[in-house]
Design an enzyme around this catalytic site. Structure first.
Site, PDB file in Angstrom:
ATOM      1  N   HIS A  54       3.702   0.757   0.231  1.00 43.68           N
ATOM      2  CA  HIS A  54       4.460   0.276  -0.923  1.00 43.68           C
ATOM      3  C   HIS A  54       4.922   1.429  -1.804  1.00 43.68           C
ATOM      4  CE1 HIS A  54       1.019   0.977  -3.640  1.00 43.68           C
ATOM      5  NE2 HIS A  54       0.244   0.410  -2.725  1.00 43.68           N
ATOM      6  N   CYS A 104      -4.231   1.929   0.212  1.00 41.33           N
ATOM      7  CA  CYS A 104      -2.848   1.709   0.627  1.00 41.33           C
ATOM      8  C   CYS A 104      -2.097   3.033   0.787  1.00 41.33           C
ATOM      9  CB  CYS A 104      -2.122   0.841  -0.394  1.00 41.33           C
ATOM     10  SG  CYS A 104      -2.563  -0.903  -0.311  1.00 41.33           S
TER      11      CYS A 104
END
Length: 312
Positions: free
Chosen positions: A196, A212
């Site tokens: 992301h 992440c």
């Protein structure tokens, strides 16, 4: 035991199992939250965002204590010193504007730039992503050939990015908040992890996330247009030791299954992707393995299997 008692017992066991799974996901899910206002309070604020704040202030020379994820007195004074040095109101409060100021100083001091990729055309072949957590770099492959590289941020030492072979299973163009402008979820079976954008561009090129993979917002927009649901993603790097404490069977998922798949591949068998899922390909691999080594003709990975694969 009556049928009613058995039913109640099964429901209780199912509830306990579900709760443990949810707890595991909660511990290992990516926690890239939206900006929250950080300040010194009587009950000290804690969190991954404070760890990042301390790390970035330390890189800029304003914080000289250990990173502890707690907004304590030392962190408060470091923030005030940063604000004073940059002609900002010395409130000791961190908001979105302060994060952007810190990111700007890091870029300027370390010459971190968002290399222009605006003129890149989409790769024509099948896309595959390789993320190297050692180098903090993502390489985009097209039909097996390197096509382009992007700098990334990966999981910090205490919350490492998931090592393995994954697939993109969801895309969202309007996720927002700490996830930046784009979100692509990976099929990691023990938590919520993805690729992301970020509202903390100063973290790119470092180990800073909760697991992440972060990208500059302008870069993640480009990548988002290049990948589809099902695009394969391999993450390499260092991970914490994995222990296998019980027999493994078809349908199970987890880090222990991933380690078992890796060992099967190491010994010349094909378990499919090392994705922590005991599926059809892993079933075929264990069946072939047991046949060759003369073990019981079933699909259970037991102590004899682990002994031959040197899994203790």
């Amino acid at each position: 035991m009556s049928l009613k008692k058995i039913s109640i017992l099964l429901i209780v066991m199912l509830f306990i199992f579900s709760s443990s799974v949810l707890a595991e996901d909660a511990e290992t899910s990516c926690s890239c939250q939206e900006y929250r206002q950080l300040k010194l309070t009587e009950s000290r604020m804690e969190g991954n965002d404070i760890w990042e704040l301390q790390r970035e202030l330390k890189k800029l020379g304003f914080y000289d204590q250990q990173l502890n994820s707690t907004y304590n007195w030392s962190t408060y004074l470091a923030v005030k010193e940063f604000q004073k040095a940059n002609d900002l109101p010395t409130t000791g409060v961190v908001n979105e504007s302060i994060w952007q100021q810190i990111a700007h100083k890091l870029k300027k001091g370390e010459k971190i730039t968002e290399a222009s990729s605006d003129d890149l055309e989409a790769p024509e072949g099948e896309v595959f992503l390789l993320i190297d957590t050692y180098k903090k770099k993502m390489t985009v492959y097209s039909d097996g050939e390197p096509y382009h590289e992007f700098p990334v941020a990966v999981g910090k030492p205490s919350t490492k990015s998931p090592i393995g072979e994954w697939a993109i299973i969801a895309k969202d163009a309007h996720w927002g908040g700490g996830f930046g402008v784009r979100w692509m979820r990976l099929n990691v079976p023990w938590g919520i992890f993805g690729i992301h954008g970020t509202n903390k561009p100063g973290s790119i090129g470092t180990a800073a996330s909760h697991g992440c993979i972060r990208m500059y917002n302008r870069h993640v927009k480009i990548l988002y247009s290049w990948v589809d649901i099902g695009t394969r993603v391999k993450i390499i790097g260092k991970r914490d030791p994995i222990k296998i404490t019980h027999n493994l069977r078809p349908g199970q998922t987890g880090k222990d299954v991933l380690l078992f798949q890796e060992k099967l591949r190491e010994y010349g068998f094909d378990p499919g992707y090392t994705d922590g899922r005991f599926g059809d390909s892993t079933e075929k691999a264990i069946k072939e393995f047991k046949y060759i080594y003369g073990l019981q003709d079933d699909l259970t990975a037991d102590q004899n299997t682990f002994y031959i694969l040197n899994l203790k």
